[in-house]
Design a protein around this motif. Structure first.
Motif, mmCIF file in Angstrom:
data_model
loop_
_atom_site.group_PDB
_atom_site.id
_atom_site.type_symbol
_atom_site.label_atom_id
_atom_site.label_comp_id
_atom_site.label_asym_id
_atom_site.label_seq_id
_atom_site.Cartn_x
_atom_site.Cartn_y
_atom_site.Cartn_z
ATOM 1 N N ASN A 1 49.567 56.847 31.738
ATOM 2 C CA ASN A 1 49.178 55.439 31.684
ATOM 3 C C ASN A 1 49.530 54.715 32.973
ATOM 4 O OD1 ASN A 1 48.246 55.826 29.125
ATOM 5 N ND2 ASN A 1 50.039 54.961 28.112
ATOM 6 N N TRP A 2 50.664 55.085 33.530
ATOM 7 C CA TRP A 2 51.080 54.398 34.751
ATOM 8 C C TRP A 2 50.142 54.743 35.911
ATOM 9 C CZ3 TRP A 2 54.069 50.355 35.524
ATOM 10 C CH2 TRP A 2 54.372 50.013 36.837
ATOM 11 N N ILE A 3 49.774 55.996 35.995
ATOM 12 C CA ILE A 3 48.824 56.397 37.034
ATOM 13 C C ILE A 3 47.489 55.698 36.775
ATOM 14 C CG2 ILE A 3 47.575 58.344 38.058
ATOM 15 C CD1 ILE A 3 50.086 60.061 37.284
ATOM 16 N N GLY A 4 47.156 55.590 35.496
ATOM 17 C CA GLY A 4 46.048 54.736 35.058
ATOM 18 C C GLY A 4 44.716 54.973 35.736
ATOM 19 N N LYS A 5 44.254 56.194 35.652
ATOM 20 C CA LYS A 5 42.957 56.488 36.256
ATOM 21 C C LYS A 5 41.825 55.864 35.443
ATOM 22 C CE LYS A 5 40.037 60.278 37.723
ATOM 23 N NZ LYS A 5 39.933 61.705 38.001
ATOM 24 N N LYS A 6 40.911 55.211 36.143
ATOM 25 C CA LYS A 6 39.739 54.640 35.468
ATOM 26 C C LYS A 6 38.498 54.990 36.261
ATOM 27 C CE LYS A 6 41.339 51.144 32.498
ATOM 28 N NZ LYS A 6 42.575 50.523 32.980
ATOM 29 N N GLU A 7 37.476 55.415 35.545
ATOM 30 C CA GLU A 7 36.239 55.756 36.223
ATOM 31 C C GLU A 7 35.232 54.635 36.054
ATOM 32 O OE1 GLU A 7 35.221 59.666 34.876
ATOM 33 O OE2 GLU A 7 37.067 60.483 35.751
ATOM 34 N N GLY A 8 34.640 54.252 37.147
ATOM 35 C CA GLY A 8 33.676 53.156 37.078
ATOM 36 C C GLY A 8 32.793 53.170 38.305
ATOM 37 N N ILE A 9 32.326 52.001 38.687
ATOM 38 C CA ILE A 9 31.398 51.924 39.818
ATOM 39 C C ILE A 9 31.714 50.686 40.660
ATOM 40 C CG2 ILE A 9 29.665 50.640 38.464
ATOM 41 C CD1 ILE A 9 27.552 52.404 40.042
ATOM 42 N N GLU A 10 31.535 50.855 41.957
ATOM 43 C CA GLU A 10 31.628 49.697 42.842
ATOM 44 C C GLU A 10 30.210 49.281 43.204
ATOM 45 O OE1 GLU A 10 34.099 50.772 46.169
ATOM 46 O OE2 GLU A 10 35.954 50.459 45.025
ATOM 47 N N ILE A 11 29.901 48.023 42.937
ATOM 48 C CA ILE A 11 28.532 47.535 43.210
ATOM 49 C C ILE A 11 28.600 46.450 44.286
ATOM 50 C CG2 ILE A 11 26.446 46.518 42.218
ATOM 51 C CD1 ILE A 11 27.269 47.625 39.519
ATOM 52 N N HIS A 12 27.708 46.561 45.246
ATOM 53 C CA HIS A 12 27.677 45.596 46.359
ATOM 54 C C HIS A 12 26.719 44.452 46.025
ATOM 55 C CE1 HIS A 12 29.687 48.307 49.365
ATOM 56 N NE2 HIS A 12 29.460 49.110 48.338
ATOM 57 N N TYR A 13 27.207 43.237 46.229
ATOM 58 C CA TYR A 13 26.371 42.061 45.975
ATOM 59 C C TYR A 13 26.239 41.246 47.252
ATOM 60 C CZ TYR A 13 26.969 43.210 41.083
ATOM 61 O OH TYR A 13 26.948 43.868 39.881
ATOM 62 N N PRO A 14 25.037 41.197 47.815
ATOM 63 C CA PRO A 14 24.841 40.384 49.018
ATOM 64 C C PRO A 14 25.005 38.898 48.682
ATOM 65 C CG PRO A 14 22.843 41.636 48.442
ATOM 66 C CD PRO A 14 23.806 41.827 47.334
ATOM 67 N N VAL A 15 25.711 38.197 49.563
ATOM 68 C CA VAL A 15 25.898 36.768 49.349
ATOM 69 C C VAL A 15 24.757 36.032 50.043
ATOM 70 C CG1 VAL A 15 27.448 34.813 49.684
ATOM 71 C CG2 VAL A 15 28.379 37.089 49.257
ATOM 72 N N LYS A 16 24.094 35.179 49.312
ATOM 73 C CA LYS A 16 22.909 34.481 49.836
ATOM 74 C C LYS A 16 23.250 33.631 51.051
ATOM 75 C CE LYS A 16 19.272 33.338 47.560
ATOM 76 N NZ LYS A 16 18.351 32.545 46.720
ATOM 77 N N ASP A 17 22.346 33.620 51.997
ATOM 78 C CA ASP A 17 22.430 32.798 53.206
ATOM 79 C C ASP A 17 23.616 33.173 54.096
ATOM 80 O OD1 ASP A 17 20.282 31.442 52.085
ATOM 81 O OD2 ASP A 17 21.627 30.042 51.047
ATOM 82 N N THR A 18 24.158 34.354 53.918
ATOM 83 C CA THR A 18 25.216 34.829 54.804
ATOM 84 C C THR A 18 24.963 36.294 55.076
ATOM 85 O OG1 THR A 18 26.692 35.698 53.116
ATOM 86 C CG2 THR A 18 26.913 33.354 53.617
ATOM 87 N N LYS A 19 25.797 36.868 55.936
ATOM 88 C CA LYS A 19 25.696 38.311 56.148
ATOM 89 C C LYS A 19 26.741 39.039 55.318
ATOM 90 C CE LYS A 19 23.639 38.122 60.686
ATOM 91 N NZ LYS A 19 23.992 37.627 62.034
ATOM 92 N N GLU A 20 27.448 38.274 54.490
ATOM 93 C CA GLU A 20 28.553 38.846 53.707
ATOM 94 C C GLU A 20 28.037 39.544 52.462
ATOM 95 O OE1 GLU A 20 31.742 38.612 54.657
ATOM 96 O OE2 GLU A 20 31.159 37.467 56.443
#
Length: 991
Positions: free
Chosen positions: A257-276
């Motif tokens: 539990n302490w190591i607490g591995k979780k499997e998921g996904i990282e999703i990129h969201y472009p921020v409008k009117d910026t390059k971020e």
RNA sequence: GCCGAUGUGGUGAAACUGGCAUACACGCAGCUCUCAAAAAGCUGUGGCUAUAACAAGCCGUGAGAGUUCGAGUCUCUCCAUCGGCACCA
């Protein structure tokens, strides 16, 4: 009460042990005399010193039979308080009993002890009582070792380890240097836990419920530059090995539990009117229900807004900056759930669903978790739901409940979260899929589009290792400002930083008087130029030592590797025991030197002389590789479960790192220790420092944990003085299962003491049998007349089996109970003889000498002193009349040059190295059994009968049916079914 | 909220693989020895009903259901206590 035995025995009267004396007293054993006598003899004969160096017996320097190493380790105590706690003794006793049992099973058991005396625990206590930690260490060491030597444990006193000894921490610093060289130690500015009372940073693991593990103050978050170890690099391996390990299950679960591995996904969201863009981590990408993004106030995106790198209105920027600042300052209560937040006014594009979502900032999002940014799906996450409610953000259901519920999600109860059953709705290409499948398909879709990637995250963080305190090993690093300016350094990514050259270790902790931690978060050593001024190891210009010390858990992360190599510094030393003296008078005591020590004069040379002059092993590591190959990994480790995610995790990490760097090599010719390992699993076995870990329970008093504030702390000393260490050991183990702990009560202690005296009388009485005109054989025959002789022999044989099994599983409480049962049986047999007026047996006991010997062996691991005394009596009956005189001197010449074992003379071998008794399988079988006779599952009678009768099942069934007690239930009823469990029960199902 | 453990006499606890619930010990009561005390020893001790006594019967392992010839033990739903983690995305 503790009446010593009356020794005034005139020639012809029976020995004192089983006679009432003139004042009508019956004998009790004299625990003081016996325990002192044997403690001395064991020490003098080096009985408990393990033959570490390939089977060289320390007492004779002769090679014994092939070595069978067994490393029985217990967690070493931190000597913070006034003295040994009964909880320590409980743990040590349980561990020691097992070690002693294994020794009798034929292993060369190594059972070391030491002190974890560096660190905040000890320092805080020293501060509290106003004594310099260095002085305090000397005093506690003396006290603890004196106490520890009285509890009857088979500690090898020739190989102790004290973490504050320069001979030891020299190597703790060495370990730090290796960590740095291997790129596993780094400095970083991070939001860290800071205890305002202890005035130092703490590791995540040391924060309990938001409070400091040591002083219970509320821990603050501060942004500080600190040293870290990259334990996260090993997360996967630390997790992966767990499954196959022979460890107490709950500890493995806690680590998992302490190591607490979780499997998921990282999703990129472009921020409008910026390059971020903002990257969100999620285990459940419910993108068709995503209506906002929330980021942590510490998120880099927020910093960019505040710095003006991302264009927002002036008012917004100010609002955001204020909110972020407020969050940084505010201490959050534990369990505080009230949501706060601020809208950035910016939008990001949810490309999966094809719409834009507002970007919010809130402190319910923690920077360190995931990516520090959350995609808000309020209908399917309770926290997102609460946030959306509070700020009026849209809530969009995309999962239909299993009951077909499609109503508006307007209460927390209606939120369908990841892991629950449901069907995707309002989700275009996902509609109709089960919830879980919908999530997987979304991830596939996102990955295919290149908008994100599946990743695993861990709860485990890097180990924060530096402490702004005094009482610890100075971190052996040097910072050169000049090198830093030109980007030079030992490691490319850490300009200016150099490890202290190994030849200059240890960096000795100087004795300073202003050792109290300061309010400014600056380490005490930072006020001492004479300590930190140093020449840069690279360019030679003025540089500065690191003034922080390392975490105590670094000290204890490798101590078990050191133990076997203590005293093997010079492997052929004629007297390996010489080490002990230098430990007890560690150079620290030489406090007149004061600041002189900082120049690494005498202490350094002392450390060097013990470290560098090596007989047959080049010392560039803290342990002898050959010895380590033989004795490690630790085969049995006993300790408290409270270290599940601290010490036990750190040790595993350090071990793995050392192995990866090639410092722990178990390959090649397998020693006997390794030969026992299944070859197929050898590599994974070597990847772990502790083959078996057993978590013991806690001793409580009056239903609650012992603590000084409650005033219910039990000091073992007074109990040892009153009842003896043996009685206390047995009582502690008898309280309850060793794995579960127990409730300490004085009254029960008395009962155990009584029983030991009963055993003493039974055993000493059996000795009388050999002296009286009745021989063993006659005695046995006499008892057999009414069957108790045979009964006792059988019972004893069963007892051997039972106690052996219980020992294996450390169920000492039931082992003791069954021994009590046995002695009750013996007492009954004697009583029977008395009632029948058999004068011979009145004087004698019901136990023959060889039977008494077996009983004593079974008792030996539990009550080592008493057992040894009785063993001596049983093997030297003529010695009875002189045994309890305090003439221990006559045993001095016990060490013989002609033998290989300590304590072996022509007529005496210590019971503790005698072989454990064997079970005689031939008489184990009962020829008479008790069968329960049941009607509809209720026991109505028991029938005692012979095995032969039971074999004839049908005849036996009708026998039971005709039994008067049964017949009345069966009359007029039909037997529907008859269940026979051979030798145990018969069940008639009627009507 | 999540994870883990535990719930059995007046008390600490046994019953390990479903098979005589309460072993062993403490405490308590009565007794023996004793001038007396201590020590030691003996007997009894789950609850209720019942008996002069010997018997006997019923109930009983946190609560409730279930599986089974049979459940302290297995399954489900609760309750309580203690540990650990926790706004973990």
């Amino acid at each position: 009460m503790k009446q010593s035995v009356n020794l005034d025995t005139s020639k012809n009267s029976p020995p004192a042990h089983f006679q009432e004396d003139s004042s009508g007293r019956q004998a009790r054993y004299d625990h003081r005399a016996i325990e002192a006598k044997w403690a001395k003899i064991w020490k003098d004969t080096k009985l408990n010193e393990a033959p570490i160096s390939s089977g060289i017996d320390p007492s004779t320097m002769l090679r014994i039979r092939p070595l069978r190493p067994y490393y029985n380790l217990m967690m070493f105590p931190y000597p913070s308080a006034e003295g040994l706690h009964v909880g320590n003794m409980y743990a040590f006793t349980g561990s020691d009993i097992f070690g002693r049992y294994m020794r009798m099973k034929g292993y060369d058991v190594f059972e070391p002890i030491g002190l974890d005396g560096f660190g905040i625990h000890s320092e805080n206590f020293a501060l509290k009582i106003g004594r310099h930690p260095m002085d305090h260490a000397v005093i506690t060491e003396k006290n603890f070792y004196a106490q520890l030597s009285k509890i009857g444990a088979m500690f090898d006193w020739s190989r102790t380890v004290e973490t504050y000894n320069p001979n030891y921490y020299r190597w703790t610093q060495w370990l730090f240097v290796q960590m740095f060289k291997q790129g596993l130690a780094y400095r970083a500015k991070a939001s860290v836990n800071y205890c305002p009372s202890c005035k130092t940073v703490l590791a995540d693991e040391q924060v309990i419920d938001g409070l400091c593990e040591r002083c219970k103050s509320v821990v603050e978050k501060r942004l500080l530059e600190q040293w870290f170890f990259r334990i996260t690099t090993y997360a996967e391996r630390l997790l992966g090995n767990l499954d196959g390990m022979d460890w107490t299950e709950k500890v493995k679960i806690a680590q998992k539990n302490w190591i607490g591995k979780k499997e998921g996904i990282e999703i990129h969201y472009p921020v409008k009117d910026t390059k971020e863009e903002i990257v969100c981590f999620t285990t459940a990408p419910v993108n068709f229900g995503m209506t906002f993004i929330v980021i942590s106030p510490q998120h880099e995106f927020v910093a960019k807004i505040v710095r003006g790198e991302i264009a927002v209105s002036k008012e917004k920027s100010k609002e955001i900056a204020e909110y972020a600042q407020a969050c940084a300052k505010r201490k959050k209560e534990v369990g505080e759930k009230e949501k706060t937040g601020v809208n950035t006014g910016l939008f990001a594009t949810n490309r999966v669903a094809g719409w834009d979502v507002p970007i919010w900032i809130s402190d319910f999002v923690v920077k360190e978790v995931g990516t520090g940014a959350v995609q808000g799906c309020p209908a399917h996450d309770t926290r997102d739901f609460e946030f959306a409610r509070k700020f009026g953000l849209p809530i969009k259901r995309v999962v239909m409940g299993p009951d077909g519920d499609m109503s508006e999600v307007d209460t927390v109860g209606k939120v369908i979260v990841h892991g629950m059953n449901g069907t995707m709705v309002n989700s275009e290409f996902l509609n109709g899929l089960p919830f879980e499948e919908g999530l997987q398909k979304t991830m596939d879709f996102v990955e295919k589009k290149g908008w994100g990637k599946r990743v695993s995250t861990y709860h485990l963080r890097d180990w924060l290792i530096s402490r702004q305190r005094y009482w610890g090993p100075p971190i052996p690093m040097i910072y050169c400002g000049k090198c830093a300016k030109v980007g030079k350094g030992e490691k490319n990514d850490m300009p200016g930083w150099y490890s202290v050259p190994e030849k200059d270790l240890p960096v000795v902790l100087p004795r300073i008087e202003d050792y109290k931690p300061g309010d400014d978060g600056i380490a005490p050593l930072a006020k001492h130029k004479e300590f930190f001024n140093v020449a840069c190891p690279s360019c030679g210009s003025a540089a500065r030592r690191e003034t922080d010390v390392s975490d105590t858990f670094l000290d204890s992360s490798w101590y078990f590797l050191r133990y076997p190599s203590v005293g093997n510094i010079k492997s052929q030393s004629p007297n390996p025991n010489t080490q002990q003296g230098s430990n007890l008078q560690s150079p620290i005591t030489n406090d007149q030197q004061g600041m002189k020590n900082s120049k690494n004069t005498s202490m350094l040379s002392e450390a060097k002389s013990s470290g560098l002059e090596i007989g047959d092993w080049k010392l560039d590591i803290p342990w002898n590789p050959e010895v380590t190959r033989q004795w490690l990994p630790v085969e049995m480790y006993t300790g408290g479960a409270e270290h599940s995610v601290l010490h036990l995790l750190y040790s595993r990490f350090i071990w793995k790192a050392l192995r990866d760097w090639g410092y722990l090599d178990f390959s090649g010719e397998a020693g006997p220790r390794l030969a026992r390992q299944d070859p197929a699993s050898q590599d994974s076995a070597w990847d772990e420092p502790f083959s078996t870990f057993f978590a013991h329970g806690l001793v409580i008093k009056d239903g609650s944990k012992m603590s000084k504030s409650k005033g219910n702390v039990v000091n073992p000393d007074e109990y040892i003085a009153t009842y003896g260490a043996d009685a206390l050991r047995i009582y502690l183990m008898f309280m309850g299962p060793f794995s579960q702990g127990g409730d300490f009560r004085d009254s029960a202690m008395e009962g155990v003491s009584r029983w030991l005296n009963r055993v003493w009388r039974i055993v000493t009485t059996s000795i009388h049998n050999t002296q009286s005109p009745i021989s063993n054989a006659q005695h046995f025959a006499l008892l057999n007349k009414e069957g108790s002789g045979e009964k006792i022999a059988k019972a004893l044989n069963k007892l051997v089996k039972k106690v052996g099994e219980d020992m294996e599983h450390r169920r000492y409480n039931t082992a003791i109970a069954s021994m009590m049962e046995f002695t009750n049986l013996v007492a009954d047999a004697r009583l029977l003889a008395l009632q029948q007026g058999d004068s011979a047996r009145q004087e004698g006991g019901a136990l023959a000498v060889d039977q008494a010997q077996v009983l004593v062996k079974l008792l030996a691991p539990l009550a080592p002193h008493l057992a040894e005394e009785m063993w001596e009596l049983l093997n030297q009956p003529s010695a009875i009349s002189r045994q309890s005189s305090d003439k221990t001197g006559e045993l001095k010449e016990i060490k013989s040059e002609t033998t290989h074992y300590p304590l072996r003379t022509t007529n005496y071998i210590s019971v503790h190295i005698e072989p454990w008794p064997e079970v005689d399988e031939s008489i184990l079988a009962e020829d008479e059994v008790t069968v329960a006779v049941q009607i509809n599952g209720k026991t109505r009678a028991t029938i005692v009968t012979s095995l032969a009768t039971i074999k004839e099942e049908s005849a036996f069934v009708s026998l039971c049916q005709s039994d008067g007690r049964i017949k009345k239930y069966l009359d007029g009823k039909t037997i529907v079914k008859t269940i026979v469990v051979p030798g145990k029960l018969i069940n008639f199902v009627i009507e």
